[in-house]
Structures are given as C-alpha cells and as structure tokens.
Design a protein around this motif. Sequence first.
Motif, mmCIF file in Angstrom:
data_model
loop_
_atom_site.group_PDB
_atom_site.id
_atom_site.type_symbol
_atom_site.label_atom_id
_atom_site.label_comp_id
_atom_site.label_asym_id
_atom_site.label_seq_id
_atom_site.Cartn_x
_atom_site.Cartn_y
_atom_site.Cartn_z
ATOM 1 N N HIS A 191 -11.764 -7.093 17.548
ATOM 2 C CA HIS A 191 -12.214 -6.618 18.582
ATOM 3 C C HIS A 191 -13.829 -6.301 18.181
ATOM 4 O O HIS A 191 -13.969 -4.397 18.286
ATOM 5 N N ASP A 203 -9.374 3.586 17.992
ATOM 6 C CA ASP A 203 -8.656 4.139 19.288
ATOM 7 C C ASP A 203 -8.065 3.380 19.182
ATOM 8 O O ASP A 203 -7.569 2.713 20.521
ATOM 9 N N LEU A 228 -8.193 -0.356 18.560
ATOM 10 C CA LEU A 228 -8.290 -1.096 18.393
ATOM 11 C C LEU A 228 -9.300 -2.200 16.842
ATOM 12 O O LEU A 228 -8.917 -1.195 16.442
ATOM 13 N N ARG A 269 -16.973 -6.304 18.450
ATOM 14 C CA ARG A 269 -17.862 -6.029 20.234
ATOM 15 C C ARG A 269 -17.325 -4.504 20.569
ATOM 16 O O ARG A 269 -18.435 -3.468 20.885
ATOM 17 N N GLU A 270 -16.226 -4.721 21.177
ATOM 18 C CA GLU A 270 -15.813 -2.709 21.206
ATOM 19 C C GLU A 270 -15.748 -1.967 20.920
ATOM 20 O O GLU A 270 -16.626 -0.875 21.027
ATOM 21 N N ILE A 271 -15.547 -2.553 19.419
ATOM 22 C CA ILE A 271 -15.925 -1.082 18.958
ATOM 23 C C ILE A 271 -17.273 -0.242 18.660
ATOM 24 O O ILE A 271 -17.309 0.203 18.567
ATOM 25 N N ARG A 272 -18.202 -1.378 17.917
ATOM 26 C CA ARG A 272 -19.692 -1.420 17.928
ATOM 27 C C ARG A 272 -20.003 0.006 19.030
ATOM 28 O O ARG A 272 -20.853 0.709 18.796
ATOM 29 N N ARG A 273 -19.498 -0.390 20.179
ATOM 30 C CA ARG A 273 -20.085 0.458 21.291
ATOM 31 C C ARG A 273 -19.768 1.765 21.112
ATOM 32 O O ARG A 273 -20.275 2.619 21.768
ATOM 33 N N ARG A 274 -18.498 1.657 20.410
ATOM 34 C CA ARG A 274 -18.134 3.264 20.205
ATOM 35 C C ARG A 274 -19.215 3.919 19.035
ATOM 36 O O ARG A 274 -18.164 5.208 18.894
ATOM 37 N N THR A 278 -17.507 -2.725 11.096
ATOM 38 C CA THR A 278 -17.514 -4.094 11.371
ATOM 39 C C THR A 278 -18.727 -5.088 11.092
ATOM 40 O O THR A 278 -19.444 -6.296 11.180
ATOM 41 N N TYR A 299 -27.099 -1.022 23.026
ATOM 42 C CA TYR A 299 -26.331 -0.082 24.044
ATOM 43 C C TYR A 299 -26.302 -0.812 25.183
ATOM 44 O O TYR A 299 -24.936 0.774 24.940
ATOM 45 N N THR A 322 -8.156 0.127 12.447
ATOM 46 C CA THR A 322 -8.762 0.038 13.841
ATOM 47 C C THR A 322 -9.607 1.262 14.374
ATOM 48 O O THR A 322 -9.233 2.869 13.896
#
Length: 334
Positions: A79, A72, A74, A81-86, A60, A114, A70
């Motif tokens: 998305h 998962d 996303l 922000r959600e991806i950066r957590r994964r 990202t 995180y 994508t």
Amino acid sequence: MIVTQELRKTFPGQRKLFRPAGPATDAVDGLSLSIPPGAVTGLLGLNGAGKTTTIKVLATLLRPTSGSVTVDGLDVVTHAREIRRRINLIAGGERMVYARLTGRENLWYFGQLYDVPRAVLNTRIDELLELVGLTDAAGTVVERYSRGMRQRLSIARGLINAPAYLLLDEPTLGLDAPIARDLRAVVANLARDGVGVLLTSHYLAEVEQLCGHVYVVDRGRLVAQGSPTALTAGTRLPHTVELTLAEHAPAVSAAVAALGAEFEVGVDAEERPTFLLRSPEDLAGELATAVVRAGGAIVRLEVNPPTLEDAILAMAGASPAVGAESGRAAVAAR
C-alpha cells in the motif's frame, strides 16, 4: 500508528575490480518500534547505526528485506501509494527540492503531486514560506539559495501535504539557530495537533526538548528505549562534582577523605585543593555538607550530570567511562 516488527534491511556486498563481492550488510537488523500519532519519537544512534535506512523504509523509499512495516495498518510494500499520502520526509543534507525552480514553484509542484486542492494550496504556500522565513525569496530560483535557505524550503516542502506522520532525518542540519528554534516549535505544535513525528538528530538537546520516547539503535539493532531522562539514568553514568576550597584546611581534607573512604576511593589534598568526585548518584550535597561542617570555605562548586549524549555513547559501547567506575563513586583531588 507506524509499527515495525522485526524489520530487517540487508544490502548486498559491493563488487570490486577483479575481486569478489564483499559480505552482505544488515543495515537494520530485527528492529521493532512504534511511532504513535500526537507525539515526537526519537531514533538515536551513532553514525552507521541504521537510522537513515530505517526512515527510508518507513518512507517507502526502500523495500524491507524481511519483517513488516505498517502505517495505520497499511503495509509499506503493498500500500505504498496510500502511505505516501499520509507521510512526508524532511532530510537534512539531502537535495529535496529542484534548484532551477523558484521557492514558490517548488511548493506548487509538490502540492500538485500530493493533490492539495488549488483553493487551499496558494494559501498554504504563503503560510509555509512565512513560517520558514522565505517570503521575500519566494520568486528566487533555488540555485541562488544558501544551504540554510534550501533546508528551510525543504522543511516547507515536507509540510505541504499536511502529513499525518512526519519523518525528520537531521532536519535542523545547516540551519541558523533562530530558524532551528522555530522549526522545533513547529514540530512541537504539530505533535500537539495529532501528527506523529519520528526524529533523528545529532543535536541531542533538541531530542531532550521534543521527544517523550526514544529508541536507541546500534548496528541496526535496538539496544534501549525509554524517555531521555530514563535512558540517561539507566546507564548509571557518573555525575561529576568539582569543588574548590579557598585555602588549605586539614580538617576539610580529612572530611573529604572520609567521604572518599565511604565510596572506597582515596583522596590527596593540595595547598588549594580541588576535589573531583564522580558517582552514579549526585553527591554534591553530601560533599558540600562535609566541607562546610569541617569549616571549609567553598569558592567554587560545579555539578555536571551525565547527558543523553553520554548515555548514547555508553549504550553503543563507545564510552571509555563505562566500566569499573559505573557501579561506584570515584573521588580524586587535583
């Protein structure tokens, strides 16, 4: 898993003083690939092939020009922000930690970003510092670290959030051999624990050791994919067999000449001939058998199969060895 479909990243041409901008450049040109969980996937190519740009889009850090990415399910744009957590990224040769903080302070800072629970964070920091061999330097500011120490700290930073997907762009660049070996063991263990890993590396022995599947890109385009073994075999590059006799033996020279005739090449014999045979197949056994049956005494026999590096060069069109010799054997005597 991470999936790209027809991914394209175009950079505008650079402006020059008193000159119009140059043409746009497609750093990634219609790339489709998959990075599954629980496996190490390789992304290989020569310098400028688009590997780092691809990884930065997956992380990202860059927005794709077209196509989709994508993680998962996303989307990397909508998305992010959600991806950066994964995910997390470890890039060799880039500054990914703060020089005026200590090693421990860096890990604490990134752990906070995180949202790693404090009850977990201190223990994880201790474990990561031990993993990368920086426990004794944890209280030292990073600007006093050597290049290798900074890279080891970057590795610890990349693992601070226990990512589901780890993007590794030349992760062992600048590392001492023992630390690089330990990192490879860590990567293999992460994959066994279900983490999806994407690896780019110029150390192709590292790729062969870790990766079950490899994508090869050239000028941003996918040119081949498969296991390292399959990619090497698929290029039909020559095995090289070098055989030296103890003494001149006319019968042996005749036998090797007959073998050469079978592969439509000529052979010259010298007083202590050294025969060099190149073939898409490993013909060491046939050559040794022909020599022994003719009464020859072999003092040296060396077999060099094609490497993954040879295959990458060939697929990128940079290997002069690919061409007339790729479909048949070549035999020469020195």
